[in-house]
Enzyme design. Structure first.
Site, PDB file in Angstrom:
ATOM      1  N   HIS A  86       0.833  -1.211   0.000  1.00 14.53           N
ATOM      2  CA  HIS A  86       0.000   0.000   0.000  1.00 14.53           C
ATOM      3  C   HIS A  86       0.870   1.265   0.000  1.00 14.53           C
ATOM      4  O   HIS A  86       0.529   2.261  -0.638  1.00 14.53           O
ATOM      5  CB  HIS A  86      -0.903   0.031   1.236  1.00 14.53           C
ATOM      6  CG  HIS A  86      -1.962  -1.027   1.257  1.00 14.53           C
ATOM      7  ND1 HIS A  86      -1.933  -2.093   2.127  1.00 14.53           N
ATOM      8  CD2 HIS A  86      -3.091  -1.184   0.518  1.00 14.53           C
ATOM      9  CE1 HIS A  86      -2.999  -2.850   1.917  1.00 14.53           C
ATOM     10  NE2 HIS A  86      -3.713  -2.329   0.950  1.00 14.53           N
ATOM     11  N   GLN A  88     -18.230  -6.766  -1.244  1.00 17.81           N
ATOM     12  CA  GLN A  88     -17.359  -7.597  -2.084  1.00 17.81           C
ATOM     13  C   GLN A  88     -17.012  -8.934  -1.440  1.00 17.81           C
ATOM     14  O   GLN A  88     -16.220  -9.697  -1.980  1.00 17.81           O
ATOM     15  CB  GLN A  88     -16.110  -6.833  -2.506  1.00 17.81           C
ATOM     16  CG  GLN A  88     -15.110  -6.536  -1.413  1.00 17.81           C
ATOM     17  CD  GLN A  88     -14.032  -5.579  -1.904  1.00 17.81           C
ATOM     18  OE1 GLN A  88     -14.262  -4.389  -2.094  1.00 17.81           O
ATOM     19  NE2 GLN A  88     -12.823  -6.077  -2.119  1.00 17.81           N
ATOM     20  N   GLY A 147      -3.179  -1.832  -7.301  1.00 16.47           N
ATOM     21  CA  GLY A 147      -2.050  -2.758  -7.417  1.00 16.47           C
ATOM     22  C   GLY A 147      -2.299  -3.815  -8.479  1.00 16.47           C
ATOM     23  O   GLY A 147      -3.426  -4.273  -8.673  1.00 16.47           O
ATOM     24  N   LYS A 157      -1.285  -6.783  -8.326  1.00 15.90           N
ATOM     25  CA  LYS A 157      -1.500  -8.113  -7.742  1.00 15.90           C
ATOM     26  C   LYS A 157      -2.941  -8.551  -7.989  1.00 15.90           C
ATOM     27  O   LYS A 157      -3.213  -9.696  -8.279  1.00 15.90           O
ATOM     28  CB  LYS A 157      -1.214  -8.119  -6.233  1.00 15.90           C
ATOM     29  CG  LYS A 157      -1.397  -9.517  -5.645  1.00 15.90           C
ATOM     30  CD  LYS A 157      -1.060  -9.570  -4.203  1.00 15.90           C
ATOM     31  CE  LYS A 157      -2.140  -9.004  -3.332  1.00 15.90           C
ATOM     32  NZ  LYS A 157      -3.321  -9.882  -3.203  1.00 15.90           N
ATOM     33  N   SER A 183       0.142  -8.892   0.963  1.00 15.56           N
ATOM     34  CA  SER A 183      -1.318  -8.908   1.054  1.00 15.56           C
ATOM     35  C   SER A 183      -1.694  -8.845   2.524  1.00 15.56           C
ATOM     36  O   SER A 183      -1.005  -9.426   3.375  1.00 15.56           O
ATOM     37  CB  SER A 183      -1.856 -10.211   0.443  1.00 15.56           C
ATOM     38  OG  SER A 183      -3.178 -10.439   0.885  1.00 15.56           O
ATOM     39  N   SER A 184      -2.802  -8.148   2.809  1.00 15.11           N
ATOM     40  CA  SER A 184      -3.270  -8.099   4.205  1.00 15.11           C
ATOM     41  C   SER A 184      -3.596  -9.496   4.687  1.00 15.11           C
ATOM     42  O   SER A 184      -3.521  -9.796   5.881  1.00 15.11           O
ATOM     43  CB  SER A 184      -4.500  -7.208   4.305  1.00 15.11           C
ATOM     44  OG  SER A 184      -4.217  -5.948   3.741  1.00 15.11           O
TER      45      SER A 184
HETATM   46  O1  PAF Z   1      -8.090  -3.947  -3.472  1.00 16.10           O
HETATM   47  C1  PAF Z   1      -8.767  -3.618  -2.472  1.00 16.10           C
HETATM   48  O2  PAF Z   1      -8.250  -3.405  -1.355  1.00 16.10           O
HETATM   49  C2  PAF Z   1     -10.276  -3.470  -2.614  1.00 16.10           C
HETATM   50  O3  PAF Z   1     -10.806  -4.432  -3.460  1.00 16.10           O
HETATM   51  C3  PAF Z   1     -10.722  -2.054  -3.010  1.00 16.10           C
HETATM   52  C4  PAF Z   1     -10.205  -1.685  -4.400  1.00 16.10           C
HETATM   53  C5  PAF Z   1     -10.205  -1.052  -1.999  1.00 16.10           C
HETATM   54  C6  PAF Z   1     -12.244  -1.974  -3.058  1.00 16.10           C
HETATM   55  O4  PAF Z   1     -12.804  -2.262  -1.818  1.00 16.10           O
END
Ligand code: PAF
Length: 283
Positions: free
Chosen positions: A39, A63, A149, A151, A187-188
């Site tokens: 990030h 999502q 990103g 990824k 990645s988180s």
């Molecule tokens: O990639 C992410 O962290 C998420 O999918 C995003 C783009 C912030 C949308 O919630």
């Protein structure tokens, strides 16, 4: 100057209006928080393209599918705020779910074709959740450009398509994958990995590296490259492969013979972590 922290859409509109009225360019980095060096690289890149950097922190319920990790998705607001401030962003947009999806909400954005293959097969509603929230984040923060990103290759393709199809006046900037020293893409969700799972997960980047070598040596048959990657990843019994595929980099359709740029995209589960990664192979 202290960083501005905004949690309502109304305030966000006023802030963005003021920045634009002052003739300044806005860059947005949308995130779901629990930030890492990947990030930071997005924020650094965004800085180069604008005068004012807005970072959104919003774990988007739309999502996540049923049974996915929405409730347990890692969150650490204080650490995120510190990292964003250290990256010298001007503003954090951090709405609550009720602010983004108030009662009566019913409009969604879906990018049908590109959302179907790869991650879309196991997560059929995921990309419409992403496209909807990104459209909303653009409407809230009014950016000139936004950084995503590579990824999340399919996500990037979906967002580019959405922006083109809906005539959204935001430049989409792609940022390269950032890897840990052991090769794992940042990645988180890496935080879900136990020590053993983490060692196993290094198989993903090893597999992609091997595929790159074979491709550079002239191999162009997708099946051959996919088999090599499968063998390396599945050598560790903890790996549960969701998919390893080679797809056209633009349409994301399966691509048996590599004659144009393709993506080898991978999703593998280790314990409760679902990891994705990819490489671009361009003849
Ligand atoms: O990639 C992410 O962290 C998420 O999918 C995003 C783009 C912030 C949308 O919630």
């Amino acid at each position: 100057m202290a960083i501005e922290i905004i949690s309502t859409v109304r305030q966000m509109h006023r802030y963005a209006d003021a920045v634009r009225a002052a003739g300044k360019r806005i860059a947005l980095v949308p995130t779901m928080g629990f930030l890492h060096r990947g990030h930071v690289s997005l924020m650094d890149l965004a800085r180069e393209h604008a005068d004012v950097l807005i970072v959104s922190v919003f774990v988007n319920p739309m999502q996540f599918g049923p049974g996915e990790d929405y409730a347990s998705y890692p969150r650490d607001w204080n650490r995120d705020a510190q990292m964003i401030s250290d990256a010298s962003a001007e503003c954090i947009f951090a709405p609550e779910p009720g602010e983004m999806y108030p009662e009566g909400f019913q409009t969604t954005v879906s990018v049908d074709g590109l959302s179907r293959n790869l991650c879309g097969q196991a997560r059929p509603t995921h990309f419409s959740g992403v496209a909807t929230v990104v459209a909303k984040l653009f409407a809230c923060t009014k950016p000139h450009c936004a950084v995503f990103g590579q990824k999340d290759f399919q996500q990037l393709a979906v967002i580019r398509r959405m922006v083109a199809d809906l005539n959204v006046d935001v430049d989409i900037i792609a940022a390269p994958i950032v890897r840990e020293p052991d090769g794992i893409a940042m990645s988180s969700r890496n935080t879900y990995l136990s020590a053993e799972e983490r060692t196993a997960a290094c198989g993903i980047s090893r597999a992609l590296g091997e595929v790159r070598k074979l491709f550079d040596a002239g191999e162009r048959t997708a099946d051959t490259l996919v088999c090599v990657a499968r063998d390396i990843v599945s050598a560790d019994r903890q790996a549960r492969i969701e998919y390893i595929k080679i797809c056209d980099a633009e349409t994301l359709q399966d691509c048996p013979e590599i004659t144009r740029p393709v993506v080898m995209a991978v999703a593998v589960h280790y314990g409760k972590a679902r990891l994705i990664d990819n490489i671009i192979l361009a003849p």
